[in-house]
Design a protein around this motif. Structure first.
Motif, short mmCIF file in Angstrom:
data_model
loop_
_atom_site.label_atom_id
_atom_site.label_comp_id
_atom_site.label_asym_id
_atom_site.label_seq_id
_atom_site.Cartn_x
_atom_site.Cartn_y
_atom_site.Cartn_z
N SER A 21 6.29 -6.59 -17.00
CA SER A 21 7.07 -6.13 -15.85
C SER A 21 7.50 -7.29 -14.96
O SER A 21 7.00 -8.41 -15.06
CB SER A 21 6.24 -5.13 -15.04
OG SER A 21 5.10 -5.76 -14.49
N THR A 47 17.53 0.36 -6.71
CA THR A 47 16.55 0.46 -7.79
C THR A 47 17.22 0.18 -9.14
O THR A 47 16.69 -0.55 -9.98
CB THR A 47 15.90 1.86 -7.81
OG1 THR A 47 15.31 2.12 -6.53
CG2 THR A 47 14.83 1.96 -8.88
N ALA A 51 16.89 -2.80 -12.32
CA ALA A 51 16.81 -2.52 -13.77
C ALA A 51 17.94 -3.22 -14.53
O ALA A 51 17.73 -3.72 -15.63
CB ALA A 51 16.86 -1.02 -14.00
N THR A 68 15.15 10.48 -11.79
CA THR A 68 14.48 10.00 -10.58
C THR A 68 13.76 11.12 -9.84
O THR A 68 14.26 12.25 -9.77
CB THR A 68 15.52 9.39 -9.61
OG1 THR A 68 16.21 8.35 -10.27
CG2 THR A 68 14.86 8.85 -8.36
N VAL A 81 10.83 -3.40 -5.85
CA VAL A 81 11.04 -2.57 -7.03
C VAL A 81 10.33 -3.22 -8.21
O VAL A 81 10.55 -4.41 -8.50
CB VAL A 81 12.53 -2.41 -7.36
CG1 VAL A 81 12.70 -1.57 -8.63
CG2 VAL A 81 13.28 -1.76 -6.19
N ARG A 82 9.48 -2.47 -8.87
CA ARG A 82 8.80 -2.98 -10.07
C ARG A 82 9.40 -2.32 -11.30
O ARG A 82 9.44 -1.09 -11.40
CB ARG A 82 7.30 -2.71 -10.02
CG ARG A 82 6.58 -3.25 -11.26
CD ARG A 82 5.09 -3.25 -11.11
NE ARG A 82 4.43 -3.90 -12.25
CZ ARG A 82 3.16 -4.25 -12.25
NH1 ARG A 82 2.40 -4.04 -11.19
NH2 ARG A 82 2.64 -4.83 -13.32
N ILE A 83 9.89 -3.15 -12.22
CA ILE A 83 10.45 -2.68 -13.48
C ILE A 83 9.45 -2.97 -14.58
O ILE A 83 9.01 -4.10 -14.76
CB ILE A 83 11.80 -3.37 -13.80
CG1 ILE A 83 12.78 -3.22 -12.63
CG2 ILE A 83 12.38 -2.80 -15.09
CD1 ILE A 83 13.20 -1.80 -12.33
N THR A 96 10.40 2.04 -16.82
CA THR A 96 10.08 2.75 -15.58
C THR A 96 10.41 1.83 -14.41
O THR A 96 10.29 0.61 -14.52
CB THR A 96 8.60 3.17 -15.49
OG1 THR A 96 7.78 2.00 -15.52
CG2 THR A 96 8.23 4.10 -16.63
N ALA A 97 10.84 2.43 -13.33
CA ALA A 97 11.13 1.68 -12.11
C ALA A 97 10.43 2.37 -10.95
O ALA A 97 10.51 3.59 -10.82
CB ALA A 97 12.63 1.60 -11.85
N GLU A 98 9.77 1.59 -10.12
CA GLU A 98 9.08 2.12 -8.94
C GLU A 98 9.56 1.37 -7.71
O GLU A 98 9.55 0.14 -7.69
CB GLU A 98 7.56 1.96 -9.08
CG GLU A 98 6.97 2.72 -10.25
CD GLU A 98 5.49 2.41 -10.43
OE1 GLU A 98 4.83 3.12 -11.20
OE2 GLU A 98 4.99 1.44 -9.81
#
Length: 334
Positions: A21, A47, A51, A68, A81-83, A96-98
């Motif tokens: 990630s 977001t 990505a 989403t 944002v964590r991908i 996944t994206a958070e």
């Protein structure tokens, strides 16, 4: 204060982590917010930008699906944002994206990426001619009357829009008590043009904002039905399916898209709608545009989307007042 192409940009904070990630950081510009809450379409746009960067140098650079869930409102402040990659195959890659803010998880997305160039190797699987749907907006954007803006004053200078006159008339008949067939529902359509510099190219990350901009169901209802209370539409979920690569070829307008939305249900403040986002043959109010009588046959569908949202009193935003403008960054949970 910046146009969408600048405001939604995020920047990579980390090298690739052990699980594959990466973490990106951005700032939710107050211009893209209403009081204490950032527009859901803008938050989702940022977001998706993360990505897109994550996938930019891979065999699958094109988003094909995004699903989403909005867990909590994003406020005008720094966010991360964590991908995280889930699985990569020959036709697609899943991620996944958070989106986190102040140590709180606010948006979670499931994304699929593909390569539209590779998909174009199968032209026989594309509807064409009489089987292909016409552009749903019958009024050419160069001839569409410009409408008053609906969104917050801070972003007035960032877009222009024109409501589709035939759909405005149709909804006026519906709200006078003529019950429409269940398959029809209420509709709204508009040309939406973002104000960007001429050399700025449209990005797939813009599409969530277009999807989130149509009029809400309660806005289309007469006042004796909707009541005098002002409501704030809060997105519960948005699903977008992308139909082609962006930016579009030069025969289409670079910053203008048409959005057609069908609204079926509004029950206990919860509603759903289905939208189609289409290319535009020209900019809005373009006096030099040449109108081809078959222009509707030559447009392409860019994306289709569904949204579930709920209505809350507009003062619900006050619960986020303390979060606005916070510069606190908590990355331990990322």
């Amino acid at each position: 204060m910046a146009p969408l192409s600048q405001a939604n940009k995020v920047f990579c904070l980390t090298n690739t982590l052990d699980d594959g990630s990466k973490v990106y950081e951005g700032f939710a510009d107050p211009e893209w917010a209403w009081k204490h809450v950032t527009y859901g379409g803008f938050s989702l746009s940022a977001t998706l930008d993360a990505a897109l960067q994550f996938q930019s140098e891979t065999p699958h650079p094109d988003p094909v699906r995004l699903s989403t869930q909005f867990l909590r409102a994003v406020t005008p402040a720094i966010f991360q944002v964590r991908i995280r990659p889930v699985q990569a195959g020959k036709p697609s890659t899943n991620l996944t994206a958070e989106l986190w803010q102040g140590g709180i998880l606010k948006i979670i997305c499931q994304l699929a990426f593909t390569n539209f160039d590779a998909l174009s190797e199968f032209p026989g699987q594309t509807l064409a001619g009489t089987h292909s749907p016409l552009h749903p907006l019958p009024t050419h954007p160069s001839q569409a009357p410009i409408s008053d803006r609906l969104l917050a004053p801070k972003i007035y200078e960032r877009y222009t829009w024109a409501r589709e006159p035939t759909m405005v008339e149709r909804n006026s008949l519906t709200t006078k008590g003529e019950r429409m067939p269940a398959s029809d529902g209420m509709t709204c359509g508009a040309w939406i043009e973002l104000h960007e510099k001429p050399d700025v190219q449209m990005s797939a990350s813009w599409i969530p904002l277009f999807v989130d901009m149509p009029e809400t169901t309660w806005k289309l209802l007469p006042k004796d039905v909707s009541g005098a209370v002002r409501w704030w539409p809060t997105s519960v979920s948005i699903v977008i399916e992308f139909k082609c690569r962006l930016p579009l070829p030069s025969q289409y307008a670079p910053h203008t898209l048409g959005v057609f939305t069908l609204k079926h249900h509004l029950d206990n403040g919860l509603w759903n709608d289905s939208s189609e986002v289409w290319s535009a043959p020209s900019a809005l109010a373009d006096a030099n545009a040449k109108v081809d009588e078959r222009w509707r046959e030559k447009m392409v569908c860019v994306a289709v989307a569904t949204q579930v949202a709920s209505l809350a009193p507009v003062n619900v935003q006050t619960q986020y007042e303390g979060e606005r403008g916070s510069s606190h960054i908590e990355r331990a949970k990322l």
